[in-house]
Design a protein around this motif. Structure first.
Motif, PDB file in Angstrom:
ATOM      1  N   THR A  85       0.827  -1.209   0.000  1.00 38.32           N
ATOM      2  CA  THR A  85       0.000   0.000   0.000  1.00 38.32           C
ATOM      3  C   THR A  85       0.858   1.254   0.000  1.00 38.32           C
ATOM      4  O   THR A  85       0.602   2.224  -0.733  1.00 38.32           O
ATOM      5  CB  THR A  85      -0.930   0.008   1.222  1.00 38.32           C
ATOM      6  OG1 THR A  85      -1.723  -1.172   1.205  1.00 38.32           O
ATOM      7  CG2 THR A  85      -1.838   1.223   1.188  1.00 38.32           C
ATOM      8  N   ASN A  86       1.931   1.242   0.839  1.00 36.19           N
ATOM      9  CA  ASN A  86       2.795   2.411   0.893  1.00 36.19           C
ATOM     10  C   ASN A  86       3.538   2.638  -0.427  1.00 36.19           C
ATOM     11  O   ASN A  86       3.836   3.764  -0.809  1.00 36.19           O
ATOM     12  CB  ASN A  86       3.783   2.293   2.057  1.00 36.19           C
ATOM     13  CG  ASN A  86       4.573   0.999   1.985  1.00 36.19           C
ATOM     14  OD1 ASN A  86       4.206   0.083   1.252  1.00 36.19           O
ATOM     15  ND2 ASN A  86       5.647   0.894   2.755  1.00 36.19           N
ATOM     16  N   ASN A  88       2.331   1.853  -3.501  1.00 33.73           N
ATOM     17  CA  ASN A  88       1.364   2.430  -4.442  1.00 33.73           C
ATOM     18  C   ASN A  88       1.100   3.893  -4.142  1.00 33.73           C
ATOM     19  O   ASN A  88       0.956   4.713  -5.063  1.00 33.73           O
ATOM     20  CB  ASN A  88       0.049   1.640  -4.399  1.00 33.73           C
ATOM     21  CG  ASN A  88       0.179   0.265  -5.022  1.00 33.73           C
ATOM     22  OD1 ASN A  88       0.896   0.103  -6.001  1.00 33.73           O
ATOM     23  ND2 ASN A  88      -0.505  -0.716  -4.460  1.00 33.73           N
ATOM     24  N   THR A  89       1.049   4.229  -2.853  1.00 33.79           N
ATOM     25  CA  THR A  89       0.834   5.631  -2.478  1.00 33.79           C
ATOM     26  C   THR A  89       1.999   6.504  -2.914  1.00 33.79           C
ATOM     27  O   THR A  89       1.808   7.634  -3.385  1.00 33.79           O
ATOM     28  CB  THR A  89       0.640   5.734  -0.961  1.00 33.79           C
ATOM     29  OG1 THR A  89      -0.444   4.880  -0.557  1.00 33.79           O
ATOM     30  CG2 THR A  89       0.346   7.173  -0.554  1.00 33.79           C
TER      31      THR A  89
END
Length: 608
Positions: A85-86, A88-89
């Protein structure tokens, strides 16, 4: 009897637990669970974001961290604890990620079409906006400080709030360099393997630096005439050998292997330049006829010499007109007296008499063109002003003497042109690069007859083939075919010779290559001299501190970008008229006109 009772009477009895196995170390994990975890880690590594990160593994070969390939930022990326997730962010925020805004939220915008506008979806890109802004600075010749103006920043905020922060002048300077490199590589690929024509000239800027402009002319694969400024660079001096060495090094830097012609003005130093280049480039791959026709003289300068020589025949008449105009403009009182004569003669003309610069024949033409409109006013002034009548005597300008044209000259010129054409044809035909099997007319225009076609159509096709074969047997070379072919008699006023050669290139494969090179020859050095006008605008007194490398970047990139912009004929005419009006204003100045011209030339301003 009660079996398995926990309580007997009032006494509690504890149940005995079954014997526990001995602790022999950590338990072996279930094989199925281990495979699931490996598959989980494997699936995580397959995430699309991993294409933009470098894996950093620990001693147990487990991914613990990920480093961005663009900005080098490091993130924890243990698949069991952190996931992706980090990562992609980060890709949505990384300023150096080239496609950061491509996958963003799409907006509705309007796209201009022939019938109006069309609603389309678009995605905002900060980098694209920055690139277009750099091109605007180059094309519109804006200062780099333009992007830091308060008004421009407010405009950007109102137009597109996402375009923030607005780049600084330092950022735009670097972006201009990026655009230059991109466009230069495009041009380099376009010129690869081509034979080009060149023009060159020199110029002294307001910085008192000697610049040389080198311009390439060629016809592209779509048979469109192209003009590109290759270099706008410094030269040590105006000596012929210095310029020749500079041109040679620039051509090698561009990987150009063949030059067809070099058009220069009639300065004596250019003869030395051509001799040097002939010696150094004679063995290049694209050389034709040993550079026999390399030297092309600027027709504009030749025309200037012809006109100056012709004006000597009527020098007395021109001197009289010049003296009369000088007398009228010598004082405000005489000029007012002349205006009174104009009003009395009811001459409806908004122009006024102007004094020419004797070294510029076009200004002499302007002086005569205006003076002839005020002939009656000059006659009245001669009657009213005693001083005018005493010192000047206006006479009718004698007509030019007519001379009979010599027929023999045209015949001689025709034979010379044909001889050169034969030379070029033999050279191109023997060149391995253009050694093409000439297609016979039967191959190019044969008609395939289907089985269901009637017998008459088949006869027509066979007869046409017979005539074509007979025609080909009589004229063996395509040059012979071309010379005996009837001339084009097109009633279309917009007939384009390049389009004709494009359509007939299969019929004349070798001649079309000759036409591609010959039709690209510039007849004057105006192409290079026009770059000096751009240089004068870029190097104005407020930007005279620009480095020569940046001057070359701005001038060359502007030329490369503008070739895709359609020419507005009305705007071009308006600009040409503005130049004429500026010239007239300078000529209309009193006795300090010559000093003004000299001052403009010393400041790097050209008015021709």
């Amino acid at each position: 009897m009660v079996a398995n009772m926990d309580n007997i009477g009032d006494k509690s009895v504890k149940r005995k637990l079954p014997p526990q196995p001995k602790d022999n170390g950590p338990k072996e994990p279930n094989k199925k669970v281990k495979e699931d975890e490996d598959e989980y880690v494997k699936d995580k590594k397959k995430a699309p974001c991993w294409e933009h990160f470098i894996e950093i593994k620990d001693e147990k070969n487990m991914t613990q961290e990920a480093q961005c390939k663009y900005c080098k930022t490091i993130y924890k990326a243990n698949p069991k604890k952190h996931g992706v997730t980090n990562l992609n962010t980060h890709m949505t925020k990384c300023k150096k990620f080239p496609n950061r805004d491509k996958g963003g939220q799409q907006n509705i915008s309007f796209k201009p079409t022939v019938d109006g506008v069309e609603v389309v979806s678009s995605v905002f890109s900060f980098d694209d906006c920055k690139r277009v802004l750099a091109k605007m600075i180059i094309i519109d010749e804006l200062p780099f400080s333009f992007v830091e103006g308060i008004g421009f920043r407010r405009f950007c905020k109102s137009l597109q709030p996402k375009f923030y922060p607005v780049p600084s002048r330092q950022t735009m300077t670097r972006e201009v360099g990026v655009v230059f490199n991109i466009e230069r590589e495009k041009l380099k690929k376009m010129l690869k393997g081509r034979r080009i024509c060149l023009t060159t000239d020199t110029w002294t800027s307001i910085q008192n630096f000697n610049y040389m402009c080198l311009t390439a002319h060629f016809i592209d694969d779509d048979w469109k005439l192209q003009k590109r400024i290759l270099n706008f660079c410094l030269v040590g001096d105006h000596k012929g050998e210095t310029i020749g060495r500079k041109i040679e090094s620039l051509l090698l830097d561009w990987n150009i292997e063949g030059i067809f012609t070099l058009t220069v003005d009639n300065a004596s130093s250019n003869d030395t330049t051509l001799k040097f280049l002939m010696k150094r480039t004679k063995e290049w791959k694209g050389t034709i006829l040993g550079h026999e026709h390399l030297h092309m003289r600027c027709c504009a300068h030749i025309l200037n010499l012809i006109v100056v020589e012709g004006l000597k025949e009527e020098n007395r008449s021109i001197d009289r007109v010049r003296d009369v105009v000088r007398y009228v403009r010598s004082s405000p009182q005489r000029l007012e007296s002349f205006k009174t004569c104009v009003e009395k003669e009811k001459i409806d003309c908004s122009q006024t008499v102007c004094l020419d610069v004797s070294t510029r024949w076009n200004s002499t033409y302007l002086m005569l063109e205006v003076a002839i409109k005020f002939e009656k006013a000059f006659q009245r002034m001669a009657d009213d002003d005693t001083n005018f009548k005493k010192y000047f005597n206006i006479k009718v300008v004698e007509d030019w003497e007519d001379e009979d044209a010599r027929k023999d000259v045209s015949i001689n010129m025709e034979s010379r042109v044909k001889a050169i054409l034969v030379q070029l044809y033999d050279a191109y035909a023997s060149d391995s690069q253009f050694r093409i099997q000439v297609c016979s007319a039967s191959e190019t225009s044969s008609v395939r007859v289907e089985e269901d076609c009637d017998y008459q159509s088949s006869l027509h096709s066979e007869f046409d083939t017979y005539l074509e074969e007979e025609y080909s047997s009589v004229y063996e070379s395509e040059l012979d075919k071309y010379l005996v072919a009837p001339c084009e008699r097109s009633k279309n006023a917009t007939f384009d010779i390049l389009v004709w050669w494009k359509n007939n290139s299969n019929k004349y494969p070798i001649l079309s290559q000759i036409a591609r090179d010959v039709l690209a020859i510039p007849v004057s050095t105006v192409a290079s001299e026009s770059a000096f006008s751009t240089g004068g605008r870029i190097l104005d007194p407020f930007r005279s501190s620009l480095l020569p490398s940046m001057v070359e970047t701005l001038i060359c990139t502007q030329n490369w970008l503008l070739h895709t912009v359609p020419i507005n004929l009305r705007q071009a005419i308006r600009q040409a008229m503005d130049k004429v009006e500026d010239l007239e204003r300078e000529i209309l100045q009193p006795d300090d006109a010559s000093s003004k011209v000299r001052s403009d030339r010393s400041n790097g301003i050209r008015i021709d």
